[in-house]
Enzyme design. Structure first.
Site, PDB file in Angstrom:
ATOM      1  N   SER A   1      41.912  34.187  50.522  1.00 37.75           N
ATOM      2  CA  SER A   1      41.373  35.315  51.298  1.00 37.75           C
ATOM      3  C   SER A   1      42.482  35.839  52.203  1.00 37.75           C
ATOM      4  CB  SER A   1      40.216  34.823  52.178  1.00 37.75           C
ATOM      5  OG  SER A   1      39.844  35.818  53.111  1.00 37.75           O
TER       6      SER A   1
ATOM      7  N   TYR B   1      36.739  29.355  59.159  1.00 38.12           N
ATOM      8  CA  TYR B   1      37.064  29.900  57.828  1.00 38.12           C
ATOM      9  C   TYR B   1      38.573  30.121  57.719  1.00 38.12           C
ATOM     10  CZ  TYR B   1      36.598  33.037  53.728  1.00 38.12           C
ATOM     11  OH  TYR B   1      36.703  33.636  52.488  1.00 38.12           O
TER      12      TYR B   1
HETATM   13  P1  NAP Z   1      29.312  34.505  46.941  1.00 33.43           P
HETATM   14  O1  NAP Z   1      28.681  35.624  46.195  1.00 33.43           O
HETATM   15  O2  NAP Z   1      28.568  33.907  48.080  1.00 33.43           O
HETATM   16  O3  NAP Z   1      29.728  33.349  45.901  1.00 33.43           O
HETATM   17  C1  NAP Z   1      30.117  32.065  46.323  1.00 33.43           C
HETATM   18  C2  NAP Z   1      30.024  31.135  45.131  1.00 33.43           C
HETATM   19  O4  NAP Z   1      30.498  29.842  45.519  1.00 33.43           O
HETATM   20  C3  NAP Z   1      28.601  30.957  44.631  1.00 33.43           C
HETATM   21  O5  NAP Z   1      28.595  31.005  43.218  1.00 33.43           O
HETATM   22  C4  NAP Z   1      28.226  29.559  45.105  1.00 33.43           C
HETATM   23  O6  NAP Z   1      27.336  28.971  44.182  1.00 33.43           O
HETATM   24  C5  NAP Z   1      29.590  28.881  45.025  1.00 33.43           C
HETATM   25  N1  NAP Z   1      29.659  27.665  45.815  1.00 33.43           N
HETATM   26  C6  NAP Z   1      29.584  27.526  47.166  1.00 33.43           C
HETATM   27  N2  NAP Z   1      29.636  26.225  47.507  1.00 33.43           N
HETATM   28  C7  NAP Z   1      29.752  25.519  46.338  1.00 33.43           C
HETATM   29  C8  NAP Z   1      29.823  24.146  46.020  1.00 33.43           C
HETATM   30  N3  NAP Z   1      29.759  23.196  46.975  1.00 33.43           N
HETATM   31  N4  NAP Z   1      29.954  23.788  44.717  1.00 33.43           N
HETATM   32  C9  NAP Z   1      29.991  24.734  43.741  1.00 33.43           C
HETATM   33  N5  NAP Z   1      29.900  26.048  43.974  1.00 33.43           N
HETATM   34  C10 NAP Z   1      29.773  26.428  45.268  1.00 33.43           C
HETATM   35  O7  NAP Z   1      30.722  34.969  47.535  1.00 33.43           O
HETATM   36  P2  NAP Z   1      32.068  35.527  46.846  1.00 33.43           P
HETATM   37  O8  NAP Z   1      32.512  36.652  47.686  1.00 33.43           O
HETATM   38  O9  NAP Z   1      31.894  35.724  45.385  1.00 33.43           O
HETATM   39  O10 NAP Z   1      33.035  34.292  47.148  1.00 33.43           O
HETATM   40  C11 NAP Z   1      33.878  33.718  46.140  1.00 33.43           C
HETATM   41  C12 NAP Z   1      35.174  33.269  46.815  1.00 33.43           C
HETATM   42  O11 NAP Z   1      35.847  34.418  47.328  1.00 33.43           O
HETATM   43  C13 NAP Z   1      34.993  32.326  48.014  1.00 33.43           C
HETATM   44  O12 NAP Z   1      35.984  31.333  47.964  1.00 33.43           O
HETATM   45  C14 NAP Z   1      35.216  33.249  49.215  1.00 33.43           C
HETATM   46  O13 NAP Z   1      35.707  32.514  50.325  1.00 33.43           O
HETATM   47  C15 NAP Z   1      36.263  34.182  48.651  1.00 33.43           C
HETATM   48  N6  NAP Z   1      36.407  35.474  49.328  1.00 33.43           N
HETATM   49  C16 NAP Z   1      35.360  36.306  49.500  1.00 33.43           C
HETATM   50  C17 NAP Z   1      35.544  37.511  50.159  1.00 33.43           C
HETATM   51  C18 NAP Z   1      34.420  38.488  50.405  1.00 33.43           C
HETATM   52  O14 NAP Z   1      34.559  39.362  51.274  1.00 33.43           O
HETATM   53  N7  NAP Z   1      33.328  38.395  49.685  1.00 33.43           N
HETATM   54  C19 NAP Z   1      36.814  37.870  50.633  1.00 33.43           C
HETATM   55  C20 NAP Z   1      37.877  36.994  50.421  1.00 33.43           C
HETATM   56  C21 NAP Z   1      37.655  35.797  49.766  1.00 33.43           C
HETATM   57  P3  NAP Z   1      26.123  27.973  44.497  1.00 33.43           P
HETATM   58  O15 NAP Z   1      25.599  28.322  45.862  1.00 33.43           O
HETATM   59  O16 NAP Z   1      25.152  28.254  43.381  1.00 33.43           O
HETATM   60  O17 NAP Z   1      26.729  26.627  44.406  1.00 33.43           O
END
Ligand code: NAP
Length: 246
Positions: A133, A146
């Site tokens: 991120s 975070y």
């Molecule tokens: P999201 O829609 O909330 O997806 C997060 C995913 O992580 C879900 O599929 C969740 O699945 C999974 N997860 C969380 N804890 C887990 C665990 N203990 N074991 C296995 N799976 C787990 O958010 P997203 O934006 O797609 O996030 C994906 C990545 O991008 C993350 O690392 C986040 O930090 C990063 N990111 C996001 C943003 C943003 O603005 N959205 C920006 C920069 C980086 P389950 O709950 O079903 O396990």
């Protein structure tokens, strides 16, 4: 010809789900993991025979071991599992949330890499892609838990690249700015209104925008390692510096 296998964690939602679809379109067989199996099964059936779903909790050693043992071979590992919990200031930091963020974003990535590394090396053209991120190099008020986790993820990827020099494995980190997924709803304990307000008057990235970047990174020729790719919405110059039209 046999299709190469890509493992995608955090595929029940957002960037992980979009990445699984993107990589299947690019010719990979995809193995998708997350805790919510119903979501994964739906994703896998929408992709078709190129996808297989397995329950995975990256914070649980045994879950990671069983998940990875069932993956016969692996050319690409995409670590998307993770996210943020809360926006406490340091003075009020909730240790349980900090621990959970470190467990999923950092140790979860470590567990997956450690378990699949032999298969990535054996593929002769392995690739670890981790979704970090901009929070991994830009700090902000209320972001410390975070920020600390994503800074650590970044250090982990940097060291891995050093340690794998000479082995046939690339290491790439994709660092997105604001992406509208379930990320903020999870961060704010299910408060969808508060999450939606973050994106008011601006155009965030979509999960597909980030998945396309990941697709680009993994389809470069194998001598080309994109070690860090930072992608933001045009409306965001830095964390917290956002142009809003209203
Ligand atoms: P999201 O829609 O909330 O997806 C997060 C995913 O992580 C879900 O599929 C969740 O699945 C999974 N997860 C969380 N804890 C887990 C665990 N203990 N074991 C296995 N799976 C787990 O958010 P997203 O934006 O797609 O996030 C994906 C990545 O991008 C993350 O690392 C986040 O930090 C990063 N990111 C996001 C943003 C943003 O603005 N959205 C920006 C920069 C980086 P389950 O709950 O079903 O396990």
């Amino acid at each position: 010809m046999q299709r190469a296998v890509a493992v995608v964690t955090g595929a029940s939602s957002g960037i992980g789900a979009a990445t699984a679809r993107e990589l299947a379109r690019s010719g990979f067989d995809v193995v998708v993991g997350a805790r919510r199996f119903d979501r994964l099964a739906e994703l896998a059936s929408s992709i078709g025979p190129a996808a297989r779903a397995s329950r995975l909790d990256v914070t649980d050693d045994q879950s990671v071991v069983s998940f990875c043992e069932a993956v016969p071979e692996c050319r690409v590992l995409v670590n998307c599992a993770g996210g943020a919990l809360g926006s406490d200031r340091v003075a009020d930091a909730d240790l349980a949330r900090w621990t959970e963020m470190y467990e999923s974003n950092v140790l979860g990535t470590l567990r997956m890499v450690r378990a699949l590394l032999p298969k990535l090396v054996a593929s002769g053209d392995g690739h670890v892609v981790t979704v970090g991120s901009v929070a991994g190099f830009e700090t902000y008020v209320g972001g410390a838990g975070y920020n600390a986790a994503k800074h650590a993820t970044r250090a982990l990827m940097d060291v891995l690249r050093l340690e794998l020099l000479g082995q046939p494995v690339r290491v790439s980190e994709i660092d997105p700015g604001m992406v509208e997924t379930e990320f903020s709803v999870v961060r704010f304990d299910g408060d969808a209104e508060r999450a939606a307000a973050l994106y008011a008057g601006m155009t965030p990235l979509s999960a597909d925008d980030v998945a396309e970047c990941i697709g680009f990174v993994v389809t470069r020729p194998s001598h080309v390692d994109i070690d860090q790719l930072v992608v933001r919405p045009r409306d965001q110059a830095r964390v917290g510096v956002v142009h809003r039209r209203d």
